[in-house]
Design an enzyme around this catalytic site. Sequence first.
Site, PDB file in Angstrom:
ATOM      1  N   CYS A  22      -6.425  46.543 -24.874  1.00 12.13           N
ATOM      2  CA  CYS A  22      -6.877  45.729 -26.016  1.00 12.13           C
ATOM      3  C   CYS A  22      -7.653  44.503 -25.522  1.00 12.13           C
ATOM      4  O   CYS A  22      -7.283  43.863 -24.544  1.00 12.13           O
ATOM      5  CB  CYS A  22      -5.669  45.297 -26.848  1.00 12.13           C
ATOM      6  SG  CYS A  22      -6.115  44.352 -28.309  1.00 12.13           S
ATOM      7  N   CYS A  47      -3.086  38.319 -26.470  1.00 12.06           N
ATOM      8  CA  CYS A  47      -1.742  37.924 -26.940  1.00 12.06           C
ATOM      9  C   CYS A  47      -0.778  37.937 -25.744  1.00 12.06           C
ATOM     10  O   CYS A  47      -0.598  38.974 -25.099  1.00 12.06           O
ATOM     11  CB  CYS A  47      -1.277  38.888 -28.029  1.00 12.06           C
ATOM     12  SG  CYS A  47      -2.538  39.154 -29.301  1.00 12.06           S
ATOM     13  N   CYS A  54       2.021  40.623 -25.111  1.00 11.51           N
ATOM     14  CA  CYS A  54       1.744  42.039 -25.380  1.00 11.51           C
ATOM     15  C   CYS A  54       1.429  42.836 -24.122  1.00 11.51           C
ATOM     16  O   CYS A  54       0.528  42.492 -23.345  1.00 11.51           O
ATOM     17  CB  CYS A  54       0.602  42.158 -26.375  1.00 11.51           C
ATOM     18  SG  CYS A  54       0.339  43.871 -26.883  1.00 11.51           S
ATOM     19  N   CYS A  63       5.475  54.213 -39.025  1.00 16.45           N
ATOM     20  CA  CYS A  63       4.541  53.118 -38.745  1.00 16.45           C
ATOM     21  C   CYS A  63       3.692  53.455 -37.526  1.00 16.45           C
ATOM     22  O   CYS A  63       4.240  53.779 -36.467  1.00 16.45           O
ATOM     23  CB  CYS A  63       5.302  51.834 -38.414  1.00 16.45           C
ATOM     24  SG  CYS A  63       6.474  51.353 -39.664  1.00 16.45           S
ATOM     25  N   CYS A  72       3.024  53.202 -42.808  1.00 11.16           N
ATOM     26  CA  CYS A  72       2.640  51.820 -42.502  1.00 11.16           C
ATOM     27  C   CYS A  72       1.683  51.887 -41.319  1.00 11.16           C
ATOM     28  O   CYS A  72       1.869  52.725 -40.428  1.00 11.16           O
ATOM     29  CB  CYS A  72       3.886  51.021 -42.135  1.00 11.16           C
ATOM     30  SG  CYS A  72       3.528  49.374 -41.514  1.00 11.16           S
ATOM     31  N   CYS A  90       3.516  43.679 -44.646  1.00 14.93           N
ATOM     32  CA  CYS A  90       4.629  43.578 -43.699  1.00 14.93           C
ATOM     33  C   CYS A  90       4.191  42.538 -42.679  1.00 14.93           C
ATOM     34  O   CYS A  90       3.221  42.757 -41.950  1.00 14.93           O
ATOM     35  CB  CYS A  90       4.852  44.934 -43.038  1.00 14.93           C
ATOM     36  SG  CYS A  90       5.997  44.850 -41.654  1.00 14.93           S
ATOM     37  N   ARG A 109      13.557  42.927 -41.369  1.00 19.80           N
ATOM     38  CA  ARG A 109      13.721  43.972 -40.333  1.00 19.80           C
ATOM     39  C   ARG A 109      14.153  43.370 -39.004  1.00 19.80           C
ATOM     40  O   ARG A 109      13.450  42.536 -38.427  1.00 19.80           O
ATOM     41  CB  ARG A 109      12.417  44.758 -40.169  1.00 19.80           C
ATOM     42  CG  ARG A 109      12.571  45.962 -39.227  1.00 19.80           C
ATOM     43  CD  ARG A 109      11.348  46.874 -39.258  1.00 19.80           C
ATOM     44  NE  ARG A 109      11.018  47.200 -40.622  1.00 19.80           N
ATOM     45  CZ  ARG A 109       9.828  46.974 -41.178  1.00 19.80           C
ATOM     46  NH1 ARG A 109       8.856  46.478 -40.483  1.00 19.80           N
ATOM     47  NH2 ARG A 109       9.621  47.277 -42.440  1.00 19.80           N
TER      48      ARG A 109
HETATM   49  N1  SAM Z   1      -2.884  45.163 -32.498  1.00 16.42           N
HETATM   50  C1  SAM Z   1      -2.230  45.021 -33.724  1.00 16.42           C
HETATM   51  C2  SAM Z   1      -1.873  43.590 -34.029  1.00 16.42           C
HETATM   52  O1  SAM Z   1      -1.962  42.765 -33.159  1.00 16.42           O
HETATM   53  O2  SAM Z   1      -1.510  43.309 -35.171  1.00 16.42           O
HETATM   54  C3  SAM Z   1      -1.003  45.905 -33.882  1.00 16.42           C
HETATM   55  C4  SAM Z   1      -0.067  46.110 -32.735  1.00 16.42           C
HETATM   56  S1  SAM Z   1       0.846  44.686 -32.213  1.00 16.42           S
HETATM   57  C5  SAM Z   1       1.551  45.333 -30.779  1.00 16.42           C
HETATM   58  C6  SAM Z   1       2.113  44.510 -33.438  1.00 16.42           C
HETATM   59  C7  SAM Z   1       3.128  43.415 -33.272  1.00 16.42           C
HETATM   60  O3  SAM Z   1       4.125  43.797 -32.332  1.00 16.42           O
HETATM   61  C8  SAM Z   1       2.667  42.072 -32.755  1.00 16.42           C
HETATM   62  O4  SAM Z   1       2.079  41.297 -33.737  1.00 16.42           O
HETATM   63  C9  SAM Z   1       3.976  41.447 -32.294  1.00 16.42           C
HETATM   64  O5  SAM Z   1       4.585  40.747 -33.352  1.00 16.42           O
HETATM   65  C10 SAM Z   1       4.818  42.648 -31.910  1.00 16.42           C
HETATM   66  N2  SAM Z   1       4.996  42.708 -30.450  1.00 16.42           N
HETATM   67  C11 SAM Z   1       4.094  43.113 -29.545  1.00 16.42           C
HETATM   68  N3  SAM Z   1       4.568  43.024 -28.300  1.00 16.42           N
HETATM   69  C12 SAM Z   1       5.826  42.526 -28.395  1.00 16.42           C
HETATM   70  C13 SAM Z   1       6.834  42.191 -27.463  1.00 16.42           C
HETATM   71  N4  SAM Z   1       6.646  42.320 -26.156  1.00 16.42           N
HETATM   72  N5  SAM Z   1       8.008  41.713 -27.920  1.00 16.42           N
HETATM   73  C14 SAM Z   1       8.206  41.578 -29.253  1.00 16.42           C
HETATM   74  N6  SAM Z   1       7.291  41.875 -30.182  1.00 16.42           N
HETATM   75  C15 SAM Z   1       6.106  42.342 -29.779  1.00 16.42           C
HETATM   76 FE1  SF4 Z   2      -4.029  43.633 -28.966  1.00 17.87          FE
HETATM   77 FE2  SF4 Z   2      -1.434  43.492 -28.407  1.00 17.87          FE
HETATM   78 FE3  SF4 Z   2      -2.679  41.386 -29.471  1.00 17.87          FE
HETATM   79 FE4  SF4 Z   2      -2.285  43.584 -30.970  1.00 17.87          FE
HETATM   80  S1  SF4 Z   2      -0.711  42.261 -30.140  1.00 17.87           S
HETATM   81  S2  SF4 Z   2      -4.171  42.381 -30.839  1.00 17.87           S
HETATM   82  S3  SF4 Z   2      -2.471  45.180 -29.386  1.00 17.87           S
HETATM   83  S4  SF4 Z   2      -3.087  42.291 -27.448  1.00 17.87           S
END
Ligand code: SAM
Ligand code: SF4
Length: 320
Positions: free
Chosen positions: A49, A53, A56, A93, A126, A186, A258
């Site tokens: 990606c 973040c 992530c 989802c 979802c 959500c 959740r």
């Molecule tokens: N890329 C999209 C986004 O950013 O909305 C969808 C996927 S993203 C992985 C969805 C959510 O998963 C993130 O907004 C975050 O809240 C949660 N998430 C991702 N990595 C995580 C982690 N290591 N621990 C806890 N929650 C996580």
């Molecule tokens: Fe990309 Fe992960 Fe951020 Fe979603 S949470 S935008 S997958 S880096």
Amino acid sequence: MSKNLSELEAIYHLPFFDLITQSRKVFVAHWPENFVQLCSLLSVKTGGCTENCGYCSQSAHNKAETERKPLMLVDDVLPIARKAKENGATRFCMGAAWKGVQDGEDKFEQILDIVRAVRNLEIEVCVTLGELGEKEALRLKEAGVTAYNHNIDTSPDHYPNIVTTHSFEDRMQTIGSVQKAGLSVCCGGILGMGETETDRLKMLEVLCGFSPAPESVPINCLVPVEGTALQNCKPVDIFELVRMIATARIALPKTKIRLSAGRSSLSKEAQALCFYAGANSIFYGEHLLTTPNPGADEDMQLLNTLGLKPMASFSAASPA
Ligand code: SAM
Ligand code: SF4
Ligand code: DTB
């Protein structure tokens, strides 16, 4: 009237047993007792990606060893969705690791095909696809999406410490498009990313200000993934998690709360306390997106022990 920060602080700081007694009362007044929504997750496009973040595993900006996988084909997604339904999931989802989707892109058409096919299985769908506008949200709704997941993750103040490739305001805009299209929102966040208690409650204040209220609020505990910026963050204190769930339940009586990522690190007793305090939804199945989750058997055993039953698809809080 939605609760503001000082009201949320007052609730959050009640003596622990007063807090969970009050949140339990709110839960019982608004929901048929003893039902838990079971949502299964599938990463349909993994890793690489462009966004940064810090939590992530799928960001191209970190050193996590996440295997990259291109967007899945409908025929590969369907058997997984079917299995999730057979195992008792009521919502399926699907998440994609990219900045967002735009109408006219091939990948968006492919996603719409996947949505239509999964929706045909008579299960709630979802998706969490990052940024989108109203046109995309409308097309997702037409294809059969029930809810769109887009988390604000933390307070507006702390957000720039976690992500810099997009802003908190960008997240809010996408949520606005989803609301305008009439999709259920959500939206929640993550605890354990170095935020203060005030950050957590400010995040909740933003969620309380949504109109309509979010249909579901995932409360994730950070899963610290090696190679990410947040790999060394400390685990969330269980009583802080329960306080957060209870406060969310009181502030958002009809929202599904959740108990989300991080459940693998919680004891059965800790999870029971979260359910008592008002959590009524979990991610169900042995994987989240890229990290493990408790096995379905283990979860069914826990639900049986507690006398909790899976919530039917398309359930909502009682009108009262
Ligand atoms: N890329 C999209 C986004 O950013 O909305 C969808 C996927 S993203 C992985 C969805 C959510 O998963 C993130 O907004 C975050 O809240 C949660 N998430 C991702 N990595 C995580 C982690 N290591 N621990 C806890 N929650 C996580
Ligand atoms: Fe990309 Fe992960 Fe951020 Fe979603 S949470 S935008 S997958 S880096
Ligand atoms: C949400 O709030 N939590 C889910 C879902 N929405 C998409 C994702 C959790 C991801 C945990 C880390 C991983 O497995 O990569």
